[in-house]
Motif scaffolding. Sequence first.
Motif, short mmCIF file in Angstrom:
data_model
loop_
_atom_site.label_atom_id
_atom_site.label_comp_id
_atom_site.label_asym_id
_atom_site.label_seq_id
_atom_site.Cartn_x
_atom_site.Cartn_y
_atom_site.Cartn_z
N LEU A 168 4.75 2.71 9.09
CA LEU A 168 4.18 2.17 7.85
C LEU A 168 5.22 1.36 7.08
CD1 LEU A 168 2.09 5.28 6.77
CD2 LEU A 168 1.14 2.98 7.05
N ALA A 169 6.44 1.89 7.00
CA ALA A 169 7.50 1.17 6.30
C ALA A 169 7.81 -0.15 6.99
CB ALA A 169 8.75 2.04 6.21
N ARG A 170 7.85 -0.13 8.33
CA ARG A 170 8.12 -1.38 9.07
C ARG A 170 7.02 -2.41 8.84
NH1 ARG A 170 10.60 2.07 13.02
NH2 ARG A 170 8.58 2.60 13.96
N ALA A 171 5.80 -1.92 8.58
CA ALA A 171 4.68 -2.83 8.33
C ALA A 171 4.62 -3.30 6.89
CB ALA A 171 3.36 -2.15 8.72
N GLY A 172 5.59 -2.90 6.08
CA GLY A 172 5.67 -3.37 4.69
C GLY A 172 5.00 -2.48 3.67
N HIS A 173 4.59 -1.27 4.07
CA HIS A 173 3.95 -0.35 3.14
C HIS A 173 4.98 0.63 2.56
CE1 HIS A 173 0.19 -2.04 4.45
NE2 HIS A 173 0.42 -1.69 5.71
N GLU A 174 4.52 1.47 1.65
CA GLU A 174 5.40 2.43 0.97
C GLU A 174 4.95 3.85 1.29
OE1 GLU A 174 6.04 1.60 -3.22
OE2 GLU A 174 5.31 -0.46 -2.90
N PRO A 175 5.49 4.45 2.35
CA PRO A 175 5.09 5.81 2.70
C PRO A 175 5.89 6.85 1.92
CG PRO A 175 6.61 4.98 4.33
CD PRO A 175 6.40 3.87 3.34
N LEU A 176 5.27 8.01 1.72
CA LEU A 176 5.96 9.18 1.18
C LEU A 176 5.54 10.37 2.02
CD1 LEU A 176 7.67 10.64 -0.99
CD2 LEU A 176 5.56 10.88 -2.34
N LEU A 177 6.50 11.02 2.67
CA LEU A 177 6.21 12.15 3.54
C LEU A 177 6.39 13.45 2.76
CD1 LEU A 177 5.66 13.43 6.33
CD2 LEU A 177 8.13 13.34 6.74
N ALA A 178 5.30 14.21 2.59
CA ALA A 178 5.33 15.52 1.95
C ALA A 178 5.21 16.57 3.03
CB ALA A 178 4.19 15.64 0.94
N ALA A 179 6.21 17.43 3.14
CA ALA A 179 6.26 18.40 4.23
C ALA A 179 7.14 19.57 3.81
CB ALA A 179 6.83 17.73 5.49
N PRO A 180 7.10 20.68 4.57
CA PRO A 180 7.96 21.82 4.24
C PRO A 180 9.42 21.41 4.10
CG PRO A 180 6.39 22.42 5.94
CD PRO A 180 6.25 20.95 5.75
N MET B 73 0.84 -1.19 0.00
CA MET B 73 0.00 0.00 0.00
C MET B 73 0.88 1.24 0.00
SD MET B 73 -2.91 1.11 2.80
CE MET B 73 -1.76 1.07 4.17
N ARG B 74 0.63 2.15 -0.93
CA ARG B 74 1.37 3.41 -1.00
C ARG B 74 0.57 4.49 -0.27
NH1 ARG B 74 1.86 2.77 -7.39
NH2 ARG B 74 -0.22 1.99 -6.86
N VAL B 75 1.21 5.07 0.73
CA VAL B 75 0.55 6.03 1.60
C VAL B 75 1.23 7.39 1.48
CG1 VAL B 75 -0.26 6.55 3.93
CG2 VAL B 75 0.02 4.16 3.21
N LEU B 76 0.47 8.38 1.05
CA LEU B 76 0.98 9.75 0.98
C LEU B 76 0.63 10.46 2.28
CD1 LEU B 76 2.26 12.13 -0.54
CD2 LEU B 76 0.01 12.59 -1.55
N LEU B 77 1.65 10.92 2.99
CA LEU B 77 1.48 11.64 4.26
C LEU B 77 1.77 13.11 4.01
CD1 LEU B 77 3.59 9.14 6.42
CD2 LEU B 77 1.10 9.16 6.18
N VAL B 78 0.81 13.98 4.28
CA VAL B 78 0.98 15.40 3.98
C VAL B 78 0.77 16.21 5.26
CG1 VAL B 78 0.36 17.29 2.45
CG2 VAL B 78 -0.03 14.94 1.71
N THR B 79 1.78 17.00 5.61
CA THR B 79 1.67 17.85 6.79
C THR B 79 2.39 19.16 6.54
OG1 THR B 79 1.99 17.95 9.19
CG2 THR B 79 3.74 16.91 7.90
N MET B 80 2.09 20.14 7.36
CA MET B 80 2.77 21.43 7.29
C MET B 80 2.78 22.04 8.67
SD MET B 80 -0.07 23.95 5.48
CE MET B 80 1.11 25.25 5.18
N GLY B 81 3.61 23.06 8.87
CA GLY B 81 3.69 23.73 10.16
C GLY B 81 5.10 23.68 10.72
N SER B 82 5.19 23.45 12.02
CA SER B 82 6.48 23.44 12.71
C SER B 82 7.02 22.02 12.80
CB SER B 82 6.31 24.02 14.11
OG SER B 82 5.50 23.14 14.88
N ARG B 83 8.18 21.90 13.44
CA ARG B 83 8.77 20.58 13.65
C ARG B 83 7.81 19.67 14.41
NH1 ARG B 83 13.62 19.24 12.62
NH2 ARG B 83 14.26 21.43 12.47
N GLY B 84 7.06 20.26 15.35
CA GLY B 84 6.10 19.46 16.11
C GLY B 84 4.97 18.92 15.26
N ASP B 85 4.71 19.54 14.10
CA ASP B 85 3.69 19.04 13.17
C ASP B 85 4.24 17.93 12.28
OD1 ASP B 85 1.39 20.93 13.65
OD2 ASP B 85 2.95 22.38 13.15
N VAL B 86 5.53 18.00 11.98
CA VAL B 86 6.14 17.07 11.02
C VAL B 86 6.58 15.78 11.70
CG1 VAL B 86 8.05 16.74 9.40
CG2 VAL B 86 6.83 18.93 9.48
N GLU B 87 7.13 15.86 12.90
CA GLU B 87 7.70 14.67 13.54
C GLU B 87 6.69 13.55 13.76
OE1 GLU B 87 9.90 15.84 16.97
OE2 GLU B 87 11.63 16.52 15.79
#
Length: 404
Positions: free
Chosen positions: A24-36, A1-15
């Motif tokens: 997600l990666a450990r569970a065998g999925h394909e994550p992509l983190l989109a962030a500032p 499963m390919r999962v697009l993760l989208v967040t914005m804001g400060s470090r506390g929003d991204v972490e």
Amino acid sequence: MRVLLVTMGSRGDVEPFAALGLELARAGHEPLLAAPRRLTEDAAARGLPVAPLDDGVFALQEQVAGKGARASITAARSALPLLRRWLDDLATLRDSGADVVVYAPKTLGAPHLADLLGVPSIAALPIPLFTPTVRFPSPLSPVPPPRFLNRASWGLAGVIEAPYRRMVRSWRSEVLGLTGPTTGLAERVARDGVLHAWSPHLLPAPDDWPAELAPTGFWSLPPNGRWAPSEALDRFLDAGEPPVYVGFGSMVVKNPEAFTDAVLDGLHRSGRRAVLATGWGALRPSRVPETVHVLDQAPHSLLLPRTSVAVHHGGVGTVAAALRAGVPQVIRPFLGDQPFWARRVHELGIGAPALTGKVTADRFAAAIDDAAGRADAARELGARVGEEDGVATAVTRIERTAES
């Protein structure tokens, strides 16, 4: 499963999103983190695939931090074009091949991108925001309303997207080529679901929420091993009893010098040592006694376990870090949901009453003393929070959403 993760804001929003991506990666999925862009370096160093997006609006925030109301008003006029640039950059992810989009509502355009891709989307929130209850008021309520107005107070969430609604609608049409009405955030969250990313030990789900809205537990990113205390800080921490931590993150005050003097005088009256994190400028010490160590910032997960009390602004990320560290809290709330969490921390018996209004040396010292007396309760609750696996619970719910 390919999962697009989208967040914005400060470090506390991204972490938290990075923590979810790693699980997600450990569970065998394909994550992509989109962030500032400026906040993707750590995630990339951990091996998480990232899509760095425009961060001009955050550079603007940093430019005006601590410069007063006039600078903030000027910045607000410049924010909309920068947010449109963010949205245009987000649109480049139309070729991501995602099977599901998990997004922070403040990203504005992420759920519309999911519409373009024809895939499910699910919001992720570190605070209750779009799901009404009669049990407590919206965290955005400036003061707790009468109980019979609790449910009505949740309408405040609609204010969040109001200034951007027209811009998002035109972007959805002109750039994504989508037609039809634009669904508001509250309606979309009610329809598509939400991951509530806080600990049930901090705030359990009210009994008028369906089971799938129960909080997952915090999404905690483990230390990356790249930070270590300076020799001076390490020496200070080892030189006596664990100090008080004082830091207000990105908060600013009208007179930081006077505010800092009250903090330092209060620490002196309490007879305690302290570490001061100056952050964006709420703390601006002109004198530093030997009992105080000053730094810019440090990872809470590594520093707070070596302290006795955490004094902060009440952002849920810092509340979570202090909870996990098992240290009692003093919260001086400034805005937004911070008063809500200050009240909750006090209700749980792990913190002093909120420090509202003018902070004087006597009030500051009394609050620290009060919190210090709650150390056993904070330690006990911290142990329970430490047993949670919020990201694993979230991954399970995302899998269910993608399969439905």
